[in-house]
Design an enzyme around this catalytic site. Sequence first.
Site, PDB file in Angstrom:
ATOM      1  N   LEU A   1     -26.642 -43.427   5.541  1.00  0.00           N
ATOM      2  CA  LEU A   1     -26.508 -44.126   4.273  1.00  0.00           C
ATOM      3  C   LEU A   1     -25.369 -43.518   3.471  1.00  0.00           C
ATOM      4  CD1 LEU A   1     -29.399 -44.849   5.274  1.00  0.00           C
ATOM      5  CD2 LEU A   1     -30.048 -45.035   2.865  1.00  0.00           C
ATOM      6  N   ASP A   2     -24.377 -44.333   3.189  1.00  0.00           N
ATOM      7  CA  ASP A   2     -23.157 -43.870   2.540  1.00  0.00           C
ATOM      8  C   ASP A   2     -23.388 -43.573   1.058  1.00  0.00           C
ATOM      9  OD1 ASP A   2     -20.115 -43.646   2.439  1.00  0.00           O
ATOM     10  OD2 ASP A   2     -20.444 -45.247   0.991  1.00  0.00           O
ATOM     11  N   ALA A   3     -22.870 -42.442   0.602  1.00  0.00           N
ATOM     12  CA  ALA A   3     -22.746 -42.100  -0.822  1.00  0.00           C
ATOM     13  C   ALA A   3     -23.972 -42.483  -1.645  1.00  0.00           C
ATOM     14  CB  ALA A   3     -21.489 -42.757  -1.408  1.00  0.00           C
ATOM     15  N   VAL A   4     -25.126 -41.940  -1.280  1.00  0.00           N
ATOM     16  CA  VAL A   4     -26.341 -42.298  -2.014  1.00  0.00           C
ATOM     17  C   VAL A   4     -26.357 -41.715  -3.424  1.00  0.00           C
ATOM     18  CG1 VAL A   4     -27.684 -42.560   0.098  1.00  0.00           C
ATOM     19  CG2 VAL A   4     -27.683 -40.355  -1.090  1.00  0.00           C
TER      20      VAL A   4
ATOM     21  N   GLU B   1     -25.428 -39.313   3.071  1.00  0.00           N
ATOM     22  CA  GLU B   1     -24.275 -38.667   2.450  1.00  0.00           C
ATOM     23  C   GLU B   1     -24.595 -38.583   0.967  1.00  0.00           C
ATOM     24  OE1 GLU B   1     -19.481 -39.158   1.678  1.00  0.00           O
ATOM     25  OE2 GLU B   1     -20.756 -40.922   1.795  1.00  0.00           O
TER      26      GLU B   1
ATOM     27  N   ASP C   1     -20.683 -31.518   3.255  1.00  0.00           N
ATOM     28  CA  ASP C   1     -19.272 -31.378   2.894  1.00  0.00           C
ATOM     29  C   ASP C   1     -18.915 -29.925   2.601  1.00  0.00           C
ATOM     30  OD1 ASP C   1     -18.391 -34.001   3.158  1.00  0.00           O
ATOM     31  OD2 ASP C   1     -18.966 -34.546   1.121  1.00  0.00           O
TER      32      ASP C   1
ATOM     33  N   ASP D   1     -13.435 -39.500   6.255  1.00  0.00           N
ATOM     34  CA  ASP D   1     -13.069 -39.171   4.876  1.00  0.00           C
ATOM     35  C   ASP D   1     -12.057 -38.032   4.829  1.00  0.00           C
ATOM     36  OD1 ASP D   1     -14.280 -40.894   3.047  1.00  0.00           O
ATOM     37  OD2 ASP D   1     -16.211 -39.869   3.193  1.00  0.00           O
TER      38      ASP D   1
ATOM     39  N   GLY E   1      -8.819 -39.284   6.766  1.00  0.00           N
ATOM     40  CA  GLY E   1      -8.232 -40.487   6.206  1.00  0.00           C
ATOM     41  C   GLY E   1      -7.906 -40.401   4.739  1.00  0.00           C
TER      42      GLY E   1
END
Length: 615
Positions: free
Chosen positions: A263-266, A300, A320, A392, A395
Amino acid sequence: MPFGATVLADGKVIFRLWAPTARTVELCLGNQAAEESVLTMDRLADGWFQCETPPALAGHGTLYRYRIDGGLCVPDPASRANPLDAHGPSQVIDAGAFVWKDDDWHGRPWHEAVIYELHLGAFTAEGGYTAAIQRLDYLAELGVTAVELMPVADFPGARNWGYDGVLQFAPDHSYGTPDELKALVQAAHARGLMVLLDVVYNHFGPDGNYLHTYAPQFFTERHHTPWGAAINFDGRDSRTVRDFYIHNALYWLDEYHLDGLRLDAVHAIADDSRPDILEELAAAVHDGPGRSRQAHLILENDANAVRYLRQGQFTAQWNDDIHHALHLLLTGECDGYYADYADQPARHLARCLAEGFAFQGESSGFREGRPRGEPSGHLPPGAFVNFIQTHDQVGNRAYGERITMIALQRPLQVVLSVLLLAPSPPMLFMGEEFAAATPFLFFCDFHGELAEAIAEGRRMEFARFRAFANPAARAHIPDPNAPATFERSKLDWGCLDEPQHKFWLDHYRSMLTLRREQIAPRLPGICAGGEFELAGASGLIVRWGLRDGARMTLLANLGESPVEGFEHFSGIALPSLFGREIQTIYLSQSDLPDFFSAGRMPPWCAAWFIEEKRA
């Protein structure tokens, strides 16, 4: 599924749309207006519209759209396929038409996870689901156990990272058909590979989202995100919105036999209700597909919150912190968020290895002194996914440079031995294992003013970095919308026989072989919370307790200067004093025991041991 078009056992198709602000909704079957069959949908309670069609009128492969109030025609927000792009008509897909042959597949336990993140469009020259199948044997031989796909939810245009998706249930047509994605998952399972999928539940992309026109209740002004109004998870009419995302998670796991979701950027999901949307979604997964097979949920979360991990609802979270500490040690770069790790990078790294996060409530200078994180030392190492490269971190560099382009060979070898042999599951980003010479750039396919705004916004993101303080320097940053930017990001598989690329591939294979044979079998039941000590400015020792009373130990010096007076830290030189037998797992250089016996750690070295407990 209560949303979208569903083919029933008798061949009929039920179409359902939630459009609470629409007065009328018509179902338009076909593509060209002159050939369309138009049916008025029945208005039900709570903003729902429904229509049932006989087999002669609609079935698998039929194109359809919804006409709102006699005017705007829109795709189905729960479309299972949109073959003519995100603005075009949706397509009826019979969920039971694909013949699965993986009935004996029940997933893999998380302690075996070695994750390989890839972008389907750039992973191969051809791009897409079918082409990726040709590389699965290579990944299995490398030592990968889980393939993580960057988002596939349909986005506008021919190329995108995937985080601008607008049709959450439709695998993007630029990669192939839904059946081809299912074939990729099935082929991966046949090789013992899990398949994980990135999903984005915090926003919709800036182009192709029609929900504002007939279901503005999907959004709320009570909360805001970097992309504007937040998804409405806790306000009036939020029940249907919550169901939309919960069913999306179940859909990917059930209909596509996926092994997990990331799950992206919760941290950008705002929900003041209890249980919140993440808790309710996790419960639905565990009560559904998770009852009969392994179903892993990964987060994330830039906030370093641990509540969802502590309660066991989610398997793991991207870390991270460990990337930032390792990157700073390798490159010396301390711009942007790296500044938070510049004071004691070795300590930040050691704390990540032993306790999970480096920031567990300490203030973050990058975040203007605000506290970041929560205590994480009580969690097992498997709760943290570690990496040195991701989409991330590569890129979001101006020129998409990979770590091998900016770090020296020997230090990077040592760092990789730390990363790939540590108890936490490691993740690789496509091509890193052979030091891909191709960059991975930010790319998309927007047009007009939106394209210009994105290109300018991309360049302004780097204004705070010294190298791009000058507007002339920022002007050289590649245009995300240029087709060449995407083409440059595709992996070049023809380089694998070249010496420098073969060297790195062999190194990764040897490290992952050690992990599979000597580390992974010891991970079940590993104790939560390791211990760490520091030696000088760059030396560290980390220990983890194993289930059988043994200890896994890392000794490393991640700096240019030797560390002296080391003997009182480790006990490695005189193991008999500790009543333990030592199994050497890895030495970055063969003469390390001599250095350790002399109380020294040479520059850039690492050693892994299992200290067995004597009977």
